[in-house]
Design an enzyme around this catalytic site. Structure first.
Site, short mmCIF file in Angstrom:
data_model
loop_
_atom_site.label_atom_id
_atom_site.label_comp_id
_atom_site.label_asym_id
_atom_site.label_seq_id
_atom_site.Cartn_x
_atom_site.Cartn_y
_atom_site.Cartn_z
N HIS A 82 0.64 -1.51 -0.03
CA HIS A 82 0.34 0.05 0.05
C HIS A 82 1.11 1.69 0.08
O HIS A 82 1.95 1.22 0.65
CB HIS A 82 -0.65 0.41 0.98
CG HIS A 82 -1.99 0.99 0.98
ND1 HIS A 82 -3.41 0.77 1.14
CD2 HIS A 82 -2.11 1.95 1.26
CE1 HIS A 82 -4.28 1.40 1.28
NE2 HIS A 82 -3.36 2.18 1.11
N ASP A 161 -13.97 3.02 6.86
CA ASP A 161 -12.42 3.85 5.74
C ASP A 161 -13.08 4.61 4.84
O ASP A 161 -12.80 5.90 3.82
CB ASP A 161 -12.14 3.14 5.82
CG ASP A 161 -10.57 3.49 5.30
OD1 ASP A 161 -10.05 4.17 5.40
OD2 ASP A 161 -10.03 3.27 3.49
N ARG A 168 -12.38 12.82 4.53
CA ARG A 168 -11.84 13.78 4.49
C ARG A 168 -10.94 14.32 3.25
O ARG A 168 -9.77 15.27 3.15
CB ARG A 168 -10.31 12.47 4.87
CG ARG A 168 -10.15 12.66 6.40
CD ARG A 168 -9.57 11.07 7.06
NE ARG A 168 -7.88 11.34 6.87
CZ ARG A 168 -7.48 10.07 6.44
NH1 ARG A 168 -8.09 8.91 6.08
NH2 ARG A 168 -6.31 10.43 6.15
N SER A 183 -6.57 4.48 8.28
CA SER A 183 -7.33 4.34 7.34
C SER A 183 -6.33 3.17 6.35
O SER A 183 -6.83 1.99 6.20
CB SER A 183 -6.76 5.45 6.57
OG SER A 183 -7.31 5.26 4.61
N LYS A 187 -7.72 -1.61 6.39
CA LYS A 187 -7.80 -2.48 5.03
C LYS A 187 -6.63 -2.69 4.84
O LYS A 187 -7.50 -4.44 3.98
CB LYS A 187 -7.56 -1.10 3.98
CG LYS A 187 -8.93 0.63 3.53
CD LYS A 187 -8.50 0.23 2.23
CE LYS A 187 -7.46 2.10 2.28
NZ LYS A 187 -7.69 2.94 2.87
N1 URA Z 1 -3.86 5.80 1.46
C1 URA Z 1 -5.13 5.55 2.52
O1 URA Z 1 -5.53 4.12 1.91
N2 URA Z 1 -5.10 6.14 3.20
C2 URA Z 1 -4.81 8.05 3.82
O2 URA Z 1 -5.02 8.21 4.59
C3 URA Z 1 -3.73 7.69 2.93
C4 URA Z 1 -3.09 7.11 2.64
#
Ligand code: URA
Length: 441
Positions: A82, A161, A168, A183, A187
């Protein structure tokens, strides 16, 4: 409990209990606490911060807001990557099929455009028919079939999220280490990966612009990953100039496909993208236990790109997620918004900087990202760079092309980007895209 009291508590520097955080997250997901109160609380968190325990409680409450995906029937090893967000960052589109071609299964839950940064889901959905709204069962079946699947948060999986991310995005509350950590980790926990590789961006086009903040974010991801029982690798990479040559949803799909096919033009404009992608994929192989040395893992990745097996995985995935591979191939090079304007260098010299943040914001103006949650992103707008940092350019040589829906939108973007390219008489020393790495496996 009352939301207004919790907003005031955080505003005044207080520390929330786990119960208070659960009250806010559950109340928001249930529709009992309105957007405006949650937006105010998010801003207070951005300004005041959170302790490690609060970040852990927020991550836990977000995971518990929905179901988690059970991938235990898959052969594995299951590893995901990620990114904390960047401009032109299409790494996931290349890395997931590449890792799959190297023998790793990749359950990838990504996000949409956030602030000035692009979103993997928006890029993938620019492929006609491609669906990122997969049920847990379909997600599992597609990973089993082609080695990887790409999905998003949903009403079932981390709904907290999905809602907080969108809020956000439009309330300038992205740049917060605890909010980014919760966040991402919610996930990543819900999707069922055993180990995680994080691309923590640093620089003008990143949410963390200073290296010390990027290090703190990397540490926060390691700590939270450990507390959730996951092996974690963090790789801090530069995000001062846009990654690769394309910025924009379909434009980035196109560049990814060229890299996967090994047919990226040999002008060097995609070299930083390919280098970062191979490094991150190699760390996935190490985290998976498929390779033990990072250099050997990199060699395997290069071989799978060269022999076309990563490209085959990509095309199979497109088909399984609802796209038409033949139609997609036909669109390469031709799917562009109506207005193309090329901006030339006003003087000769060396490109010493390209402002990724300015390109990200100008991209939002064109429709690469959103100004408000209800905005639709556009598939065919964005930018194509013709020169990157370190290149020598002559006066009048093209620097970048804007693809826009209207002449006004193109001229607005050009206006925002007047100072985006810095050109000087002397070249600056090249900086390696990978700044530092830390494996906690
Ligand atoms: N990627 C994400 O999934 N969440 C964030 O807050 C920033 C980058």
């Amino acid at each position: 409990m009352r939301a207004v009291e919790l907003i005031a508590k955080k505003r005044d520097g207080g520390t929330h209990t786990r119960a208070e955080i659960e009250f806010l997250v559950n109340g928001y997901v249930a529709g009992q606490i309105p957007d405006y109160q949650v937006a105010a609380w998010l801003m207070a968190v951005c300004l005041v911060g959170m302790t490690g325990d609060e970040t852990g409680a927020l991550t836990g409450a977000m995971i518990d807001s929905g179901a988690t995906i059970d991938l235990s029937s898959l052969a594995g090893p299951l590893v995901d990557k990620h990114s904390t967000g960047g401009v032109g960052d299409k790494v996931s589109l290349i890395l997931a099929p590449l890792a799959a071609a190297c023998g790793v299964q990749v359950p990838m839950m990504s996000g949409r455009a956030l602030g000035h940064t692009g979103g993997t889901l928006d890029k993938l959905e620019s492929i006609a028919g491609y669906s990122t709204a997969l049920s847990a069962e379909r997600f599992r079946l597609i990973i089993d079939e082609c080695g990887y699947a790409m999905t998003g948060q949903s009403a079932e999986i981390v709904p907290a999220d999905r809602l907080l991310y969108a809020l956000r995005d439009v309330t300038a509350t992205v740049e917060s280490i605890p909010l980014i950590t919760a966040s991402i980790m919610s996930k990543k926990f819900a999707e069922g990966a055993d180990a995680l590789v994080f691309d923590v961006k640093t620089g003008r086009g990143a949410f963390m612009k200073e290296i010390d903040d990027s290090r703190s974010l990397a540490q926060s991801l390691i700590d939270t990953g450990r507390s959730l029982g996951r092996g974690v690798v963090t790789v801090i990479t530069r995000m001062d100039e846009p990654l690769g040559r394309m910025i924009g949803n379909f434009l980035e799909v196109e560049e990814s496909m060229r890299c996967l096919r090994g047919s990226a033009p040999t002008d060097g404009l995609s070299d930083d993208l390919i280098g970062v992608t191979i490094r991150l994929t190699a760390w996935m192989l190490v985290a998976a236990g498929v390779e033990s040395a990072i250099e050997d893992a990199e060699a395997v990745c290069r071989a799978r790109l060269a022999d076309g097996s990563a490209y085959e995985r990509f095309m199979r995935n497109v088909e399984l997620q609802g796209g038409d591979p033949a139609e997609l191939e036909r669109q390469i090079g031709s799917r562009r918004a109506a207005h193309a304007v090329t901006i030339d260098a006003v003087r000769g010299g060396y490109v010493t900087a390209i402002d990724a943040y300015a390109f990200g914001l100008a991209g939002v103006g064109l429709g690469v990202g959103r100004n408000k949650t209800s905005d639709e992103v556009r598939p065919d707008v964005g930018f194509e760079l013709h020169a990157k940092q370190g290149d020598r350019v002559a006066a009048g040589q093209p620097l970048y092309t804007i693809h826009a829906d209207s002449a006004d939108a193109a001229s607005d973007a050009a206006h925002r980007l007047v100072d985006a390219y810095a050109i000087d008489d002397t070249a600056i020393a090249a900086k390696a895209p990978v700044v530092e790495e830390h494996a906690a496996l």
